[in-house]
Design a protein around this motif. Sequence first.
Motif, PDB file in Angstrom:
ATOM      1  N   LYS A 187       0.800  -1.222   0.000  1.00  0.00           N
ATOM      2  CA  LYS A 187       0.000   0.000   0.000  1.00  0.00           C
ATOM      3  C   LYS A 187       0.838   1.280   0.000  1.00  0.00           C
ATOM      4  CE  LYS A 187      -3.532   2.441   2.594  1.00  0.00           C
ATOM      5  NZ  LYS A 187      -4.324   2.494   3.810  1.00  0.00           N
ATOM      6  N   ALA A 188       1.840   1.354   0.866  1.00  0.00           N
ATOM      7  CA  ALA A 188       2.584   2.601   1.005  1.00  0.00           C
ATOM      8  C   ALA A 188       4.090   2.419   0.854  1.00  0.00           C
ATOM      9  CB  ALA A 188       2.276   3.227   2.365  1.00  0.00           C
ATOM     10  N   ASN A 189       4.532   1.267   0.418  1.00  0.00           N
ATOM     11  CA  ASN A 189       5.960   1.007   0.304  1.00  0.00           C
ATOM     12  C   ASN A 189       6.410   1.082  -1.152  1.00  0.00           C
ATOM     13  OD1 ASN A 189       8.579   0.258   1.066  1.00  0.00           O
ATOM     14  ND2 ASN A 189       8.136  -1.894   0.737  1.00  0.00           N
ATOM     15  N   PHE A 190       7.428   1.897  -1.411  1.00  0.00           N
ATOM     16  CA  PHE A 190       8.039   1.990  -2.732  1.00  0.00           C
ATOM     17  C   PHE A 190       9.509   1.624  -2.588  1.00  0.00           C
ATOM     18  CE2 PHE A 190       4.271   4.397  -3.386  1.00  0.00           C
ATOM     19  CZ  PHE A 190       3.985   4.327  -4.733  1.00  0.00           C
ATOM     20  N   LYS A 191       9.969   0.717  -3.439  1.00  0.00           N
ATOM     21  CA  LYS A 191      11.347   0.244  -3.381  1.00  0.00           C
ATOM     22  C   LYS A 191      12.118   0.795  -4.582  1.00  0.00           C
ATOM     23  CE  LYS A 191      14.147  -3.912  -3.654  1.00  0.00           C
ATOM     24  NZ  LYS A 191      14.169  -5.326  -3.974  1.00  0.00           N
ATOM     25  N   GLN A 192      13.340   1.291  -4.321  1.00  0.00           N
ATOM     26  CA  GLN A 192      14.183   1.723  -5.435  1.00  0.00           C
ATOM     27  C   GLN A 192      14.582   0.489  -6.229  1.00  0.00           C
ATOM     28  OE1 GLN A 192      17.396   4.536  -4.644  1.00  0.00           O
ATOM     29  NE2 GLN A 192      18.623   3.514  -6.211  1.00  0.00           N
ATOM     30  N   THR A 193      14.337   0.520  -7.552  1.00  0.00           N
ATOM     31  CA  THR A 193      14.613  -0.644  -8.392  1.00  0.00           C
ATOM     32  C   THR A 193      15.788  -0.439  -9.337  1.00  0.00           C
ATOM     33  OG1 THR A 193      12.956   0.114  -9.978  1.00  0.00           O
ATOM     34  CG2 THR A 193      12.237  -1.485  -8.318  1.00  0.00           C
ATOM     35  N   ALA A 194      16.124   0.815  -9.657  1.00  0.00           N
ATOM     36  CA  ALA A 194      17.228   1.045 -10.591  1.00  0.00           C
ATOM     37  C   ALA A 194      17.794   2.445 -10.407  1.00  0.00           C
ATOM     38  CB  ALA A 194      16.759   0.863 -12.037  1.00  0.00           C
ATOM     39  N   LYS A 195      19.036   2.585 -10.853  1.00  0.00           N
ATOM     40  CA  LYS A 195      19.711   3.885 -10.938  1.00  0.00           C
ATOM     41  C   LYS A 195      20.298   3.929 -12.343  1.00  0.00           C
ATOM     42  CE  LYS A 195      23.449   6.596  -8.907  1.00  0.00           C
ATOM     43  NZ  LYS A 195      24.495   6.601  -7.854  1.00  0.00           N
ATOM     44  N   LEU A 196      19.725   4.782 -13.191  1.00  0.00           N
ATOM     45  CA  LEU A 196      20.105   4.839 -14.601  1.00  0.00           C
ATOM     46  C   LEU A 196      21.051   5.992 -14.880  1.00  0.00           C
ATOM     47  CD1 LEU A 196      16.520   4.399 -16.094  1.00  0.00           C
ATOM     48  CD2 LEU A 196      18.206   2.612 -15.641  1.00  0.00           C
ATOM     49  N   THR A 197      22.001   5.745 -15.767  1.00  0.00           N
ATOM     50  CA  THR A 197      22.877   6.784 -16.281  1.00  0.00           C
ATOM     51  C   THR A 197      22.865   6.684 -17.802  1.00  0.00           C
ATOM     52  OG1 THR A 197      24.801   5.334 -16.145  1.00  0.00           O
ATOM     53  CG2 THR A 197      24.398   6.780 -14.255  1.00  0.00           C
ATOM     54  N   ALA A 198      23.245   7.759 -18.464  1.00  0.00           N
ATOM     55  CA  ALA A 198      23.297   7.745 -19.929  1.00  0.00           C
ATOM     56  C   ALA A 198      24.385   6.786 -20.395  1.00  0.00           C
ATOM     57  CB  ALA A 198      23.570   9.145 -20.461  1.00  0.00           C
ATOM     58  N   SER A 199      24.109   6.033 -21.446  1.00  0.00           N
ATOM     59  CA  SER A 199      25.087   5.085 -21.988  1.00  0.00           C
ATOM     60  C   SER A 199      26.335   5.788 -22.488  1.00  0.00           C
ATOM     61  CB  SER A 199      24.453   4.274 -23.118  1.00  0.00           C
ATOM     62  OG  SER A 199      23.976   5.145 -24.124  1.00  0.00           O
ATOM     63  N   ASP A 200      26.199   7.038 -22.880  1.00  0.00           N
ATOM     64  CA  ASP A 200      27.331   7.834 -23.359  1.00  0.00           C
ATOM     65  C   ASP A 200      27.421   9.129 -22.557  1.00  0.00           C
ATOM     66  OD1 ASP A 200      25.032   9.024 -24.259  1.00  0.00           O
ATOM     67  OD2 ASP A 200      25.762   9.392 -26.283  1.00  0.00           O
ATOM     68  N   GLY A 201      27.219   9.013 -21.249  1.00  0.00           N
ATOM     69  CA  GLY A 201      27.160  10.179 -20.378  1.00  0.00           C
ATOM     70  C   GLY A 201      28.358  11.103 -20.498  1.00  0.00           C
ATOM     71  N   GLN A 202      28.082  12.376 -20.338  1.00  0.00           N
ATOM     72  CA  GLN A 202      29.110  13.408 -20.421  1.00  0.00           C
ATOM     73  C   GLN A 202      29.045  14.297 -19.190  1.00  0.00           C
ATOM     74  OE1 GLN A 202      27.816  15.548 -23.864  1.00  0.00           O
ATOM     75  NE2 GLN A 202      28.893  14.212 -25.299  1.00  0.00           N
ATOM     76  N   ASN A 203      30.165  14.892 -18.848  1.00  0.00           N
ATOM     77  CA  ASN A 203      30.176  15.875 -17.774  1.00  0.00           C
ATOM     78  C   ASN A 203      29.219  17.016 -18.124  1.00  0.00           C
ATOM     79  OD1 ASN A 203      32.181  14.321 -16.679  1.00  0.00           O
ATOM     80  ND2 ASN A 203      33.836  15.731 -17.180  1.00  0.00           N
ATOM     81  N   GLY A 204      28.379  17.370 -17.182  1.00  0.00           N
ATOM     82  CA  GLY A 204      27.488  18.506 -17.360  1.00  0.00           C
ATOM     83  C   GLY A 204      26.338  18.312 -18.324  1.00  0.00           C
ATOM     84  N   ALA A 205      25.972  17.088 -18.657  1.00  0.00           N
ATOM     85  CA  ALA A 205      24.897  16.845 -19.631  1.00  0.00           C
ATOM     86  C   ALA A 205      23.500  16.963 -19.013  1.00  0.00           C
ATOM     87  CB  ALA A 205      25.056  15.477 -20.283  1.00  0.00           C
ATOM     88  N   TYR A 206      23.394  16.881 -17.696  1.00  0.00           N
ATOM     89  CA  TYR A 206      22.124  16.991 -16.970  1.00  0.00           C
ATOM     90  C   TYR A 206      21.084  15.957 -17.404  1.00  0.00           C
ATOM     91  CZ  TYR A 206      24.105  20.981 -14.681  1.00  0.00           C
ATOM     92  OH  TYR A 206      24.921  21.783 -13.935  1.00  0.00           O
ATOM     93  N   PHE A 207      21.526  14.718 -17.537  1.00  0.00           N
ATOM     94  CA  PHE A 207      20.648  13.568 -17.768  1.00  0.00           C
ATOM     95  C   PHE A 207      19.668  13.495 -16.598  1.00  0.00           C
ATOM     96  CE2 PHE A 207      19.881   9.010 -17.007  1.00  0.00           C
ATOM     97  CZ  PHE A 207      19.524   8.555 -18.267  1.00  0.00           C
TER      98      PHE A 207
END
Length: 186
Positions: free
Chosen positions: A93-113
């Motif tokens: 009812k009130a429980n939410f579990k963190q399931t993933a932490k996503l980053t860009a496959s080609d992430g760049q400094n300062g891209a603000y994904f």
Amino acid sequence: NFGNAVAVDGHLVVVAAHQKNLNPSVGAVYVFKRQGAALGYDHLTTLTPTDMVPVVSFGMAVAIAGNRIAVGAPGQPTNAYSGVVYTFQQQGKANFKQTAKLTASDGQNGAYFGHSLGISAGRLVVGSWAWTALIGGKAKPKSGAAYLYEVQANETYKQLTKLENDPPGSSEAFGTCVALDRGRVV
């Protein structure tokens, strides 16, 4: 900053406070549920990232579809402000579990994904407005991009594609705002 980002699906409302003064200051997302025919909402839970990285801008963007919530943290400093997105799934009812932490496959400094998000029918689109394209070896700063993911059976996310202008140009900020509905990305 309570209310800097808001999303609604059915009886659930998600309200972000990306600079909530927690220890450390990472932001928070509040989940509310409408109770009955009355106009009131009950607070179900408060979401925070499991890694609790300071100055993460957790909650700069939020999206909800069914029992899944996505939270953008485009200013995460541990990866030079390339940004991350956290996903949560309701369990009970009130429980939410963190399931993933996503980053860009080609992430760049300062891209603000994670600056903008859309979620629908098992898919997630993530905006990265400050991503820099390289065309013929020349940088196109802040051309922007959006990444489309699909949730897998084990609640992991698989990147389907990366979207950008064709051809990308400097300062277009593609992905500043994104939306997703029944397979259509805007």
